[in-house]
Enzyme design. Structure first.
Site, PDB file in Angstrom:
ATOM      1  N   GLY A  40       0.268  23.423   2.101  1.00 26.53           N
ATOM      2  CA  GLY A  40       0.134  24.104   0.813  1.00 26.53           C
ATOM      3  C   GLY A  40       1.369  23.774  -0.010  1.00 26.53           C
ATOM      4  N   ALA A  41       1.151  23.384  -1.268  1.00 25.36           N
ATOM      5  CA  ALA A  41       2.250  22.840  -2.078  1.00 25.36           C
ATOM      6  C   ALA A  41       3.472  23.770  -2.170  1.00 25.36           C
ATOM      7  CB  ALA A  41       1.711  22.482  -3.458  1.00 25.36           C
ATOM      8  N   ASN A  48      -5.667  18.213  -6.379  1.00 23.36           N
ATOM      9  CA  ASN A  48      -5.811  19.296  -5.398  1.00 23.36           C
ATOM     10  C   ASN A  48      -6.610  18.761  -4.216  1.00 23.36           C
ATOM     11  OD1 ASN A  48      -5.328  22.086  -4.672  1.00 23.36           O
ATOM     12  ND2 ASN A  48      -7.501  22.423  -4.935  1.00 23.36           N
ATOM     13  N   LYS A  49      -6.808  19.607  -3.233  1.00 20.99           N
ATOM     14  CA  LYS A  49      -7.469  19.221  -1.983  1.00 20.99           C
ATOM     15  C   LYS A  49      -8.749  18.429  -2.232  1.00 20.99           C
ATOM     16  CE  LYS A  49      -6.326  19.539   1.353  1.00 20.99           C
ATOM     17  NZ  LYS A  49      -5.670  18.381   2.034  1.00 20.99           N
ATOM     18  N   ASP A  74      -1.936  20.953  -6.180  1.00 24.76           N
ATOM     19  CA  ASP A  74      -0.752  20.354  -5.552  1.00 24.76           C
ATOM     20  C   ASP A  74       0.160  19.718  -6.585  1.00 24.76           C
ATOM     21  OD1 ASP A  74      -2.760  20.556  -3.286  1.00 24.76           O
ATOM     22  OD2 ASP A  74      -0.835  20.169  -2.328  1.00 24.76           O
ATOM     23  N   GLN A  94      -9.067  24.108   6.244  1.00 24.30           N
ATOM     24  CA  GLN A  94      -8.186  25.188   5.763  1.00 24.30           C
ATOM     25  C   GLN A  94      -8.998  26.375   5.239  1.00 24.30           C
ATOM     26  OE1 GLN A  94      -7.955  21.986   4.903  1.00 24.30           O
ATOM     27  NE2 GLN A  94      -5.883  21.346   4.425  1.00 24.30           N
ATOM     28  N   ARG A 131       5.477  14.469   2.686  1.00 22.66           N
ATOM     29  CA  ARG A 131       4.141  14.380   2.064  1.00 22.66           C
ATOM     30  C   ARG A 131       4.333  14.002   0.588  1.00 22.66           C
ATOM     31  NH1 ARG A 131      -0.005  19.022   3.465  1.00 22.66           N
ATOM     32  NH2 ARG A 131      -1.438  17.308   2.997  1.00 22.66           N
TER      33      ARG A 131
HETATM   34  O1  MRU Z   1      -3.259  19.444   2.530  1.00 26.93           O
HETATM   35  P1  MRU Z   1      -2.884  20.860   2.201  1.00 26.93           P
HETATM   36  O2  MRU Z   1      -3.528  21.862   3.082  1.00 26.93           O
HETATM   37  O3  MRU Z   1      -1.393  21.020   2.094  1.00 26.93           O
HETATM   38  O4  MRU Z   1      -3.465  21.058   0.752  1.00 26.93           O
HETATM   39  C1  MRU Z   1      -3.296  22.261   0.095  1.00 26.93           C
HETATM   40  C2  MRU Z   1      -4.103  22.383  -1.105  1.00 26.93           C
HETATM   41  O5  MRU Z   1      -4.726  21.467  -1.588  1.00 26.93           O
HETATM   42  C3  MRU Z   1      -4.031  23.685  -1.789  1.00 26.93           C
HETATM   43  O6  MRU Z   1      -5.231  23.991  -2.395  1.00 26.93           O
HETATM   44  C4  MRU Z   1      -2.897  23.556  -2.832  1.00 26.93           C
HETATM   45  O7  MRU Z   1      -1.684  23.195  -2.207  1.00 26.93           O
HETATM   46  C5  MRU Z   1      -2.674  24.758  -3.571  1.00 26.93           C
HETATM   47  S1  MRU Z   1      -1.814  25.866  -2.592  1.00 26.93           S
HETATM   48  C6  MRU Z   1      -1.268  27.176  -3.402  1.00 26.93           C
END
Ligand code: MRU
Length: 355
Positions: free
Chosen positions: A56-57, A258-259, A248, A207, A98
């Site tokens: 998560g960012a 985003n994801k 992100d 997730q 990352r």
């Molecule tokens: O690969 P991840 O699990 O780190 O990706 C996270 C996401 O895409 C979340 O939706 C994003 O970071 C927003 S978190 C507040």
């Protein structure tokens, strides 16, 4: 500073004051086990970020900042020259974990600024360690407060009895605590709105199914799980009133990274006249990069070939594993930040927000 107006039930990342360590919940083990990892080693924290024990960012930004502070205490017996060499090396290790989430670089740049100021002011190693700790804790506290404030702005957009679709996990577990998209849901819920949530499972590493469901059940917010490929049909049936996702990175033009899967949800939302909101602190907004500069992380294809620890296909079949996708600004209804709600045109209004 810590007089939060809402309960903080889940901490993803925190500072252990007595041991001067960074601690986090190992999200890879959830929802089955609540394992806690604490460390002073930047290499260990970097591994936790790469392996998505912390993810998560905002959470990875906070964890990286705390890891720098923790390491400073660990090496505070070194002479100045060795200390600064080691601490800059630690920043580099964390920087290269990352590539997509902006918050990681935003937080590490703040830590670098402290390091460079301290070199210029010729502070001694002990003083630098205290300054790094103060800055990292500030980054963590700011994240919690940003989430609360953006939650309050966002809750105004949530009608009573609304069903909200969300993707991945943009909850407390993706931040220091509280959450971005889920922060909005939390505030709406605490204010008495009878919301329901539809959570996508979020392949490849689930997730949504593992983390978002766990958080919402803990909060008492009704949640229904769907597979990622049900989104279109569920929206067409009119089961979704609005979408709220996290981000992100948001570029200066208003592209939302985003994801993986977010773009398809945004397309479906547009087609079905469903508002599509992005909730993110301003630490996710990157006014320096345009969309062509953004690196989309590609992860181990085994995450696609497996579900949890089990192969679901032939182990040698080629698989693509893009971790994030790009949603065009014209698919986004509004971006919810701690400084207010930003509407299109995003290229103008994001700049105004941050000026
Ligand atoms: O690969 P991840 O699990 O780190 O990706 C996270 C996401 O895409 C979340 O939706 C994003 O970071 C927003 S978190 C507040």
């Amino acid at each position: 500073m810590n007089n939060y107006p809402y309960p903080i039930k889940i901490r993803a990342v925190w500072w252990d004051e007595s041991s001067k360590e960074v601690c986090c919940v190992n999200t890879k083990k959830l929802p089955f086990e609540e394992e806690i990892i604490c460390s002073k080693e930047p290499g260990r924290v970097a591994k936790a970020i790469i392996d998505m024990e912390i993810r998560g960012a905002p959470a990875i930004g906070v964890a990286a900042a705390l890891a720098v502070a923790s390491y400073a205490y660990k090496i505070s017996n070194l002479n100045r020259e060795e200390f600064f060499r080691e601490i800059e090396n630690a920043v580099n290790i964390l920087w290269n974990t990352r590539p997509t989430a902006h918050n990681l670089f935003w937080a590490l740049k703040r830590m670098k600024r402290i390091i460079h100021d301290s070199i210029e002011k010729r502070l001694d190693v002990k003083e630098v360690s205290v300054k790094l700790e103060e800055e990292a804790i500030k980054i963590m506290d700011e994240d919690i407060w940003s989430n609360i404030r953006l939650g309050e702005y966002g809750a105004q957009l949530v009608p009573d009895n609304a069903t909200i679709l969300t993707h991945c996990n943009a909850g407390a577990l993706a931040t220091a605590a509280f959450g971005t998209a889920e922060g909005v849901m939390r505030v709406a819920w605490y204010k008495g709105k009878k919301i329901k949530v539809i959570a996508t499972e979020t392949r490849p590493v689930l997730q949504g199914a593992r983390l978002t469901v766990w958080e919402l059940v803990k909060e008492g917010i009704p949640v229904t799980l769907i597979t990622d490929n049900m989104v279109g049909y569920v929206m067409r049936k009119g089961l979704v009133d609005l979408v709220i996702v996290g981000a992100d990175r948001i570029t200066k033009e208003g592209y939302v990274i985003n994801k993986i899967g977010t773009y398809m949800i945004a397309l479906s939302a547009k087609r079905n006249n469903t508002p599509f909101y992005v909730a993110a602190p301003t630490s996710t907004i990157d006014l320096e990069s345009s969309i062509n500069d953004v690196v989309i992380e590609e992860r181990n294809p085994d995450e696609v070939r497996r579900v949890m620890d089990r192969y679901i296909t032939l182990p040698e079949v080629p698989a693509l594993n893009y971790a994030f996708d790009i949603t065009d600004p014209d698919l986004v209804t509004a971006i919810i930040t701690e400084k207010g709600i930003v509407k299109p045109p995003f290229d103008e209004n994001l700049k105004k927000l941050l000026s």
